[in-house]
Design a protein around this motif. Structure first.
Motif, PDB file in Angstrom:
ATOM      1  N   SER A  95       0.829  -1.203   0.000  1.00  0.00           N
ATOM      2  CA  SER A  95       0.000   0.000   0.000  1.00  0.00           C
ATOM      3  C   SER A  95       0.869   1.261   0.000  1.00  0.00           C
ATOM      4  O   SER A  95       0.592   2.222  -0.721  1.00  0.00           O
ATOM      5  N   GLN A  96       1.936   1.235   0.817  1.00  0.00           N
ATOM      6  CA  GLN A  96       2.830   2.390   0.889  1.00  0.00           C
ATOM      7  C   GLN A  96       3.510   2.646  -0.453  1.00  0.00           C
ATOM      8  O   GLN A  96       3.607   3.787  -0.910  1.00  0.00           O
ATOM      9  N   LEU A  97       3.963   1.577  -1.104  1.00  0.00           N
ATOM     10  CA  LEU A  97       4.619   1.737  -2.401  1.00  0.00           C
ATOM     11  C   LEU A  97       3.633   2.134  -3.490  1.00  0.00           C
ATOM     12  O   LEU A  97       3.963   2.920  -4.381  1.00  0.00           O
ATOM     13  N   SER A  98       2.423   1.595  -3.432  1.00  0.00           N
ATOM     14  CA  SER A  98       1.422   1.946  -4.440  1.00  0.00           C
ATOM     15  C   SER A  98       1.113   3.438  -4.394  1.00  0.00           C
ATOM     16  O   SER A  98       0.902   4.079  -5.437  1.00  0.00           O
ATOM     17  N   HIS A  99       1.110   3.995  -3.186  1.00  0.00           N
ATOM     18  CA  HIS A  99       0.898   5.436  -3.042  1.00  0.00           C
ATOM     19  C   HIS A  99       2.012   6.206  -3.753  1.00  0.00           C
ATOM     20  O   HIS A  99       1.762   7.199  -4.452  1.00  0.00           O
ATOM     21  N   VAL A 100       3.249   5.730  -3.614  1.00  0.00           N
ATOM     22  CA  VAL A 100       4.383   6.383  -4.262  1.00  0.00           C
ATOM     23  C   VAL A 100       4.274   6.254  -5.782  1.00  0.00           C
ATOM     24  O   VAL A 100       4.505   7.226  -6.516  1.00  0.00           O
ATOM     25  N   LEU A 101       3.897   5.078  -6.269  1.00  0.00           N
ATOM     26  CA  LEU A 101       3.797   4.868  -7.714  1.00  0.00           C
ATOM     27  C   LEU A 101       2.701   5.743  -8.320  1.00  0.00           C
ATOM     28  O   LEU A 101       2.872   6.287  -9.419  1.00  0.00           O
ATOM     29  N   ARG A 102       1.610   5.886  -7.622  1.00  0.00           N
ATOM     30  CA  ARG A 102       0.550   6.776  -8.124  1.00  0.00           C
ATOM     31  C   ARG A 102       1.041   8.219  -8.163  1.00  0.00           C
ATOM     32  O   ARG A 102       0.719   8.975  -9.090  1.00  0.00           O
ATOM     33  N   HIS A 103       1.813   8.601  -7.160  1.00  0.00           N
ATOM     34  CA  HIS A 103       2.404   9.938  -7.139  1.00  0.00           C
ATOM     35  C   HIS A 103       3.333  10.120  -8.338  1.00  0.00           C
ATOM     36  O   HIS A 103       3.299  11.158  -9.021  1.00  0.00           O
ATOM     37  N   MET A 104       4.150   9.111  -8.621  1.00  0.00           N
ATOM     38  CA  MET A 104       5.104   9.202  -9.728  1.00  0.00           C
ATOM     39  C   MET A 104       4.408   9.270 -11.078  1.00  0.00           C
ATOM     40  O   MET A 104       4.858   9.980 -11.983  1.00  0.00           O
ATOM     41  N   ASP A 116      13.351  11.374  -1.173  1.00  0.00           N
ATOM     42  CA  ASP A 116      12.001  11.885  -0.913  1.00  0.00           C
ATOM     43  C   ASP A 116      10.945  10.800  -1.149  1.00  0.00           C
ATOM     44  O   ASP A 116       9.967  10.690  -0.393  1.00  0.00           O
ATOM     45  N   LEU A 117      11.144   9.990  -2.195  1.00  0.00           N
ATOM     46  CA  LEU A 117      10.192   8.917  -2.483  1.00  0.00           C
ATOM     47  C   LEU A 117      10.237   7.853  -1.390  1.00  0.00           C
ATOM     48  O   LEU A 117       9.198   7.330  -0.974  1.00  0.00           O
ATOM     49  N   ALA A 118      11.442   7.528  -0.921  1.00  0.00           N
ATOM     50  CA  ALA A 118      11.570   6.554   0.164  1.00  0.00           C
ATOM     51  C   ALA A 118      10.885   7.061   1.426  1.00  0.00           C
ATOM     52  O   ALA A 118      10.202   6.302   2.132  1.00  0.00           O
ATOM     53  N   GLN A 119      11.060   8.347   1.704  1.00  0.00           N
ATOM     54  CA  GLN A 119      10.415   8.942   2.884  1.00  0.00           C
ATOM     55  C   GLN A 119       8.894   8.880   2.751  1.00  0.00           C
ATOM     56  O   GLN A 119       8.178   8.614   3.718  1.00  0.00           O
ATOM     57  N   MET A 120       8.394   9.119   1.550  1.00  0.00           N
ATOM     58  CA  MET A 120       6.952   9.049   1.306  1.00  0.00           C
ATOM     59  C   MET A 120       6.418   7.641   1.587  1.00  0.00           C
ATOM     60  O   MET A 120       5.288   7.463   2.051  1.00  0.00           O
ATOM     61  N   ALA A 121       7.261   6.626   1.311  1.00  0.00           N
ATOM     62  CA  ALA A 121       6.870   5.234   1.551  1.00  0.00           C
ATOM     63  C   ALA A 121       7.170   4.778   2.973  1.00  0.00           C
ATOM     64  O   ALA A 121       6.902   3.627   3.315  1.00  0.00           O
ATOM     65  N   HIS A 122       7.743   5.696   3.776  1.00  0.00           N
ATOM     66  CA  HIS A 122       8.125   5.375   5.161  1.00  0.00           C
ATOM     67  C   HIS A 122       9.137   4.228   5.199  1.00  0.00           C
ATOM     68  O   HIS A 122       9.011   3.288   5.991  1.00  0.00           O
ATOM     69  N   MET A 123      10.139   4.315   4.321  1.00  0.00           N
ATOM     70  CA  MET A 123      11.172   3.290   4.224  1.00  0.00           C
ATOM     71  C   MET A 123      12.539   3.939   4.134  1.00  0.00           C
ATOM     72  O   MET A 123      12.659   5.102   3.720  1.00  0.00           O
ATOM     73  N   SER A 124      13.570   3.169   4.498  1.00  0.00           N
ATOM     74  CA  SER A 124      14.925   3.614   4.232  1.00  0.00           C
ATOM     75  C   SER A 124      15.167   3.497   2.731  1.00  0.00           C
ATOM     76  O   SER A 124      14.450   2.772   2.025  1.00  0.00           O
ATOM     77  N   VAL A 125      16.187   4.187   2.224  1.00  0.00           N
ATOM     78  CA  VAL A 125      16.464   4.138   0.784  1.00  0.00           C
ATOM     79  C   VAL A 125      16.775   2.715   0.318  1.00  0.00           C
ATOM     80  O   VAL A 125      16.225   2.265  -0.699  1.00  0.00           O
ATOM     81  N   PRO A 126      17.644   1.948   1.009  1.00  0.00           N
ATOM     82  CA  PRO A 126      17.897   0.569   0.556  1.00  0.00           C
ATOM     83  C   PRO A 126      16.637  -0.308   0.546  1.00  0.00           C
ATOM     84  O   PRO A 126      16.409  -1.078  -0.390  1.00  0.00           O
ATOM     85  N   THR A 127      15.803  -0.177   1.606  1.00  0.00           N
ATOM     86  CA  THR A 127      14.569  -0.961   1.663  1.00  0.00           C
ATOM     87  C   THR A 127      13.611  -0.545   0.555  1.00  0.00           C
ATOM     88  O   THR A 127      12.951  -1.386  -0.079  1.00  0.00           O
ATOM     89  N   PHE A 128      13.545   0.750   0.301  1.00  0.00           N
ATOM     90  CA  PHE A 128      12.693   1.255  -0.773  1.00  0.00           C
ATOM     91  C   PHE A 128      13.119   0.674  -2.119  1.00  0.00           C
ATOM     92  O   PHE A 128      12.279   0.195  -2.892  1.00  0.00           O
ATOM     93  N   HIS A 129      14.418   0.705  -2.414  1.00  0.00           N
ATOM     94  CA  HIS A 129      14.915   0.141  -3.673  1.00  0.00           C
ATOM     95  C   HIS A 129      14.538  -1.329  -3.796  1.00  0.00           C
ATOM     96  O   HIS A 129      14.109  -1.789  -4.864  1.00  0.00           O
ATOM     97  N   GLN A 130      14.709  -2.069  -2.720  1.00  0.00           N
ATOM     98  CA  GLN A 130      14.428  -3.509  -2.738  1.00  0.00           C
ATOM     99  C   GLN A 130      12.956  -3.780  -3.009  1.00  0.00           C
ATOM    100  O   GLN A 130      12.613  -4.580  -3.895  1.00  0.00           O
ATOM    101  N   HIS A 131      12.072  -3.115  -2.264  1.00  0.00           N
ATOM    102  CA  HIS A 131      10.634  -3.327  -2.454  1.00  0.00           C
ATOM    103  C   HIS A 131      10.167  -2.816  -3.822  1.00  0.00           C
ATOM    104  O   HIS A 131       9.294  -3.425  -4.449  1.00  0.00           O
ATOM    105  N   PHE A 132      10.743  -1.719  -4.268  1.00  0.00           N
ATOM    106  CA  PHE A 132      10.363  -1.142  -5.556  1.00  0.00           C
ATOM    107  C   PHE A 132      10.684  -2.121  -6.681  1.00  0.00           C
ATOM    108  O   PHE A 132       9.859  -2.370  -7.571  1.00  0.00           O
ATOM    109  N   LYS A 133      11.885  -2.696  -6.650  1.00  0.00           N
ATOM    110  CA  LYS A 133      12.294  -3.640  -7.696  1.00  0.00           C
ATOM    111  C   LYS A 133      11.420  -4.895  -7.663  1.00  0.00           C
ATOM    112  O   LYS A 133      11.025  -5.423  -8.714  1.00  0.00           O
TER     113      LYS A 133
END
Length: 296
Positions: A190-199, A211-228
């Motif tokens: 849900s957190q990532l979907s919010h970011v993708l809709r924003h993008m 900024d995108l990682a912060q929007m997803a409430h994740m660290s940058v490495p965790t954000f990259h991992q979940h995003f991929k």
């Protein structure tokens, strides 16, 4: 031995009545569009919105990485976040592709989950799917047919469309991949979907990964991992695909290459042309010669 899919189902006639023009047709209900396609098209990069797609006739294929999803009169497709994918259209004038695409309304989904307290049955943990295809059950087909029927008249649309879409979401939640749809309303998905809709809605803006990682409430490495895991690509490549698929739509609608490049966020026309050719296999000028179409 598996049987061949049906050429059409009970949605076909209703979609045909609503889809008066080739390509994408809006309807009386926001977030619902219908498609009428009579020409085959090879796999082409397109941006699929977060949606439930039912097919009345014909067949389409979506490809995400090494995963191929056929959807037709016997199978529906759900795309949970907006995703750039390859789309192949299998159609002809005799056997057109007729589809109805229903935007996934997060507020409606959360309302439904809250009202009926849909708890998934105990099962082994598995990752939520960004895209899934499933057999079209009779009750979901019937609900889809009722939806396209009510969209033919404004009063019926106002009275029945929302509750029919809610019923369809309930049926998908009870289906084989309901947990993936449920995940769209809660947790990391849900957190990532919010970011993708924003993008996808603000793709012309310059965006920083932090900024995108912060929007997803994740660290940058965790954000990259979940995003991929969710999209099959990096945030940079995702944004590039979003901009270029939007550019293709604008070019097909008659836009000038220089203007379109600027409108989708490119400062350099030459860079835009290089990246466009790399994605679509042809320069931007080739797209201006095509018939305007928006396909999914």
């Amino acid at each position: 031995m598996s049987r061949a899919p049906r050429e059409s189902n009970s949605l076909a006639a209703g979609i045909a009545m609503l889809a008066r023009q080739e390509g994408c047709n809006s309807t009386l209900h926001p977030g619902v569009v219908v498609y009428h396609l009579t020409a085959a098209e090879p796999p082409t990069p397109l941006l699929y919105p977060s949606s439930l797609i039912l097919v009345g006739s014909g067949e389409k294929q979506a490809t995400l990485g090494d995963q191929l999803f056929d959807y037709n009169a016997d199978h529906y497709l759900v795309v949970t976040p907006p995703l750039p994918m390859l789309c192949k259209t299998i159609a002809s004038a005799r056997r057109p592709v007729l589809t109805v695409q229903i935007e996934l309304d997060l507020a409606l989904l959360r309302e439904l989950l809250l009202d009926v307290d849909l708890r998934p049955p105990p099962q082994p943990a598995r990752a939520a799917r960004s895209v899934f295809r499933a057999p079209l059950p009779r009750d979901l087909e019937d609900a889809g047919a009722r939806l396209v029927a009510c969209l033919a008249e404004e009063r019926r649309t106002r009275a029945l469309a929302r509750q029919t879409i809610r019923e369809m979401l309930f049926l998908v939640l009870e289906g084989p991949y309901g947990d993936s749809l449920r995940a769209l309303a809660e947790g990391p998905v849900s957190q990532l979907s919010h970011v993708l809709r924003h993008m996808t809605t603000r793709f012309t803006e310059r965006m920083m990964i932090g900024d995108l990682a912060q929007m997803a409430h994740m660290s940058v490495p965790t954000f990259h991992q979940h995003f991929k895991t969710m999209t099959g690509t990096s945030p940079l490549q995702y944004m590039k695909a979003v901009r270029l698929t939007r550019a293709r739509q604008l070019l097909q609608a008659g836009g000038l290459v220089k203007t379109v490049a600027h409108d989708v966020g490119y400062e350099s026309e030459s860079q835009f042309s290089r990246e466009y050719r790399r994605l679509f296999g042809a320069p931007p000028s080739a797209s201006t010669q095509l018939t305007p179409r928006e396909e999914r």
